[in-house]
Design a protein around this motif. Structure first.
Motif, PDB file in Angstrom:
ATOM      1  N   HIS A 136      33.835  56.910  30.135  1.00 38.17           N
ATOM      2  CA  HIS A 136      33.264  57.218  28.822  1.00 38.17           C
ATOM      3  C   HIS A 136      32.734  55.953  28.156  1.00 38.17           C
ATOM      4  N   VAL A 137      33.486  54.873  28.262  1.00 40.76           N
ATOM      5  CA  VAL A 137      33.055  53.599  27.667  1.00 40.76           C
ATOM      6  C   VAL A 137      31.798  53.078  28.372  1.00 40.76           C
ATOM      7  N   ASN A 138      31.809  53.116  29.698  1.00 39.97           N
ATOM      8  CA  ASN A 138      30.646  52.640  30.451  1.00 39.97           C
ATOM      9  C   ASN A 138      29.410  53.489  30.201  1.00 39.97           C
ATOM     10  N   LYS A 139      29.587  54.789  30.072  1.00 42.78           N
ATOM     11  CA  LYS A 139      28.446  55.668  29.812  1.00 42.78           C
ATOM     12  C   LYS A 139      27.920  55.470  28.391  1.00 42.78           C
ATOM     13  N   MET A 140      28.818  55.230  27.433  1.00 45.11           N
ATOM     14  CA  MET A 140      28.360  54.932  26.071  1.00 45.11           C
ATOM     15  C   MET A 140      27.534  53.650  26.088  1.00 45.11           C
ATOM     16  N   ASP A 141      28.010  52.659  26.810  1.00 49.41           N
ATOM     17  CA  ASP A 141      27.292  51.398  26.940  1.00 49.41           C
ATOM     18  C   ASP A 141      25.914  51.613  27.566  1.00 49.41           C
ATOM     19  N   ALA A 142      25.847  52.462  28.588  1.00 46.97           N
ATOM     20  CA  ALA A 142      24.565  52.751  29.241  1.00 46.97           C
ATOM     21  C   ALA A 142      23.593  53.402  28.260  1.00 46.97           C
ATOM     22  N   ALA A 143      24.083  54.333  27.455  1.00 50.53           N
ATOM     23  CA  ALA A 143      23.219  54.976  26.457  1.00 50.53           C
ATOM     24  C   ALA A 143      22.710  53.946  25.455  1.00 50.53           C
ATOM     25  N   MET A 144      23.596  53.033  25.036  1.00 49.76           N
ATOM     26  CA  MET A 144      23.196  51.998  24.089  1.00 49.76           C
ATOM     27  C   MET A 144      22.174  51.045  24.702  1.00 49.76           C
ATOM     28  N   LYS A 145      22.185  50.929  26.021  1.00 52.70           N
ATOM     29  CA  LYS A 145      21.219  50.080  26.723  1.00 52.70           C
ATOM     30  C   LYS A 145      19.965  50.859  27.099  1.00 52.70           C
ATOM     31  N   ARG A 146      19.801  52.032  26.482  1.00 50.72           N
ATOM     32  CA  ARG A 146      18.581  52.846  26.594  1.00 50.72           C
ATOM     33  C   ARG A 146      18.387  53.426  27.994  1.00 50.72           C
ATOM     34  N   LYS A 147      19.480  53.830  28.620  1.00 48.78           N
ATOM     35  CA  LYS A 147      19.415  54.479  29.928  1.00 48.78           C
ATOM     36  C   LYS A 147      19.671  55.967  29.765  1.00 48.78           C
ATOM     37  N   PHE A 148      19.171  56.742  30.708  1.00 50.88           N
ATOM     38  CA  PHE A 148      19.409  58.184  30.739  1.00 50.88           C
ATOM     39  C   PHE A 148      20.219  58.495  31.992  1.00 50.88           C
ATOM     40  N   ILE A 149      21.479  58.920  31.802  1.00 48.07           N
ATOM     41  CA  ILE A 149      22.360  59.287  32.911  1.00 48.07           C
ATOM     42  C   ILE A 149      22.882  60.688  32.623  1.00 48.07           C
ATOM     43  N   LEU A 150      22.241  61.675  33.224  1.00 44.95           N
ATOM     44  CA  LEU A 150      22.585  63.072  32.940  1.00 44.95           C
ATOM     45  C   LEU A 150      22.958  63.841  34.196  1.00 44.95           C
ATOM     46  N   GLU A 151      23.313  63.110  35.261  1.00 39.94           N
ATOM     47  CA  GLU A 151      23.708  63.762  36.506  1.00 39.94           C
ATOM     48  C   GLU A 151      24.971  64.576  36.277  1.00 39.94           C
ATOM     49  N   GLY A 152      25.042  65.689  36.967  1.00 44.10           N
ATOM     50  CA  GLY A 152      26.220  66.548  36.889  1.00 44.10           C
ATOM     51  C   GLY A 152      26.064  67.711  35.943  1.00 44.10           C
ATOM     52  N   LEU A 153      25.143  67.608  34.984  1.00 46.80           N
ATOM     53  CA  LEU A 153      24.925  68.719  34.060  1.00 46.80           C
ATOM     54  C   LEU A 153      24.245  69.869  34.799  1.00 46.80           C
ATOM     55  N   SER A 154      24.752  71.083  34.575  1.00 49.74           N
ATOM     56  CA  SER A 154      24.127  72.264  35.168  1.00 49.74           C
ATOM     57  C   SER A 154      22.845  72.594  34.406  1.00 49.74           C
ATOM     58  N   ASP A 155      22.064  73.502  34.932  1.00 50.65           N
ATOM     59  CA  ASP A 155      20.837  73.931  34.247  1.00 50.65           C
ATOM     60  C   ASP A 155      21.151  74.509  32.872  1.00 50.65           C
ATOM     61  N   VAL A 156      22.227  75.274  32.775  1.00 54.86           N
ATOM     62  CA  VAL A 156      22.635  75.880  31.494  1.00 54.86           C
ATOM     63  C   VAL A 156      23.024  74.784  30.501  1.00 54.86           C
ATOM     64  N   GLU A 157      23.762  73.784  30.967  1.00 56.33           N
ATOM     65  CA  GLU A 157      24.181  72.690  30.091  1.00 56.33           C
ATOM     66  C   GLU A 157      22.992  71.836  29.661  1.00 56.33           C
ATOM     67  N   ARG A 158      22.055  71.603  30.567  1.00 52.69           N
ATOM     68  CA  ARG A 158      20.838  70.850  30.214  1.00 52.69           C
ATOM     69  C   ARG A 158      20.032  71.586  29.149  1.00 52.69           C
ATOM     70  N   GLU A 159      19.930  72.887  29.305  1.00 51.46           N
ATOM     71  CA  GLU A 159      19.204  73.702  28.327  1.00 51.46           C
ATOM     72  C   GLU A 159      19.886  73.650  26.961  1.00 51.46           C
ATOM     73  N   ALA A 160      21.211  73.742  26.946  1.00 49.35           N
ATOM     74  CA  ALA A 160      21.949  73.679  25.677  1.00 49.35           C
ATOM     75  C   ALA A 160      21.741  72.328  25.003  1.00 49.35           C
ATOM     76  N   LEU A 161      21.773  71.253  25.785  1.00 43.95           N
ATOM     77  CA  LEU A 161      21.551  69.916  25.239  1.00 43.95           C
ATOM     78  C   LEU A 161      20.140  69.775  24.694  1.00 43.95           C
ATOM     79  N   ARG A 162      19.161  70.227  25.451  1.00 46.23           N
ATOM     80  CA  ARG A 162      17.762  70.144  25.008  1.00 46.23           C
ATOM     81  C   ARG A 162      17.578  70.894  23.688  1.00 46.23           C
ATOM     82  N   LYS A 163      18.116  72.097  23.606  1.00 46.97           N
ATOM     83  CA  LYS A 163      17.995  72.896  22.378  1.00 46.97           C
ATOM     84  C   LYS A 163      18.654  72.192  21.190  1.00 46.97           C
ATOM     85  N   GLN A 164      19.812  71.584  21.412  1.00 49.35           N
ATOM     86  CA  GLN A 164      20.512  70.891  20.332  1.00 49.35           C
ATOM     87  C   GLN A 164      19.715  69.680  19.857  1.00 49.35           C
ATOM     88  N   LEU A 165      19.157  68.913  20.796  1.00 46.06           N
ATOM     89  CA  LEU A 165      18.364  67.735  20.420  1.00 46.06           C
ATOM     90  C   LEU A 165      17.139  68.138  19.604  1.00 46.06           C
TER      91      LEU A 165
END
Length: 163
Positions: free
Chosen positions: A114-143
């Motif tokens: 969790h700490v490393n992934k937060m750091d990656a986001a702060m460094k302007r990286k996109f790491i979204l592996e593992g999310l299912s299609d349903v989860e990706r859709e939910a995230l996109r809608k929320q954003l």
């Protein structure tokens, strides 16, 4: 007299000010938030930065997945926002898996991840592996629901990852 004393508090240090002394070198978390994905629902939760999100409250976490045999998969997605002359946009994002068994009040997560992934986001990286299609859709809608203008200004890489 007590009111005159300066209280020690957790300060979120801004990069706009040149800090020296106490608090120097602190990480600027003012542009990072967490979105929880639980099944097909995604929502912004201010408690994520302190591991006190709605889904995490009252849960005893283990680093052993076997301790949570009936856990459902959930995610914290760290979202970093940046600004250009055109306005703010979603600049970095990374997803961290958890297992939650609400009835047993048990959960699994790897804090270092969790700490490393937060750091990656702060460094302007996109790491979204593992999310299912349903989860990706939910995230996109929320954003988009949170701020469509930020979504429109975001990198095509992010839009492609959540398409």
């Amino acid at each position: 007299m007590e009111a005159d004393k300066k209280k020690l508090a957790l300060n979120i240090v801004s990069s706009k000010v040149n800090h020296k002394g106490f608090g120097a070198g602190a990480i600027d978390l003012s542009n990072v938030s967490g979105i929880i994905i639980d099944g097909d629902v995604a929502y912004l939760d201010e408690g994520t930065l302190h591991a006190k999100s709605k889904i995490e409250k009252g849960i005893k976490f283990s680093t052993n997945k076997d301790d949570v045999p009936n856990g459902r998969k959930a995610w914290i997605v760290w979202v970093a926002v940046d600004r250009t002359e055109d306005g703010a946009y979603y600049a970095g994002m990374s997803a961290c898996e958890m297992l939650i068994d609400t009835e047993a009040r048990k959960g699994w997560k790897i804090l270092a991840d969790h700490v490393n992934k937060m750091d990656a986001a702060m460094k302007r990286k996109f790491i979204l592996e593992g999310l299912s299609d349903v989860e990706r859709e939910a995230l996109r809608k929320q954003l988009i629901a949170h701020n469509e203008e930020w979504w429109n200004r975001s990198a095509q890489d992010l839009k492609d990852a959540l398409a």
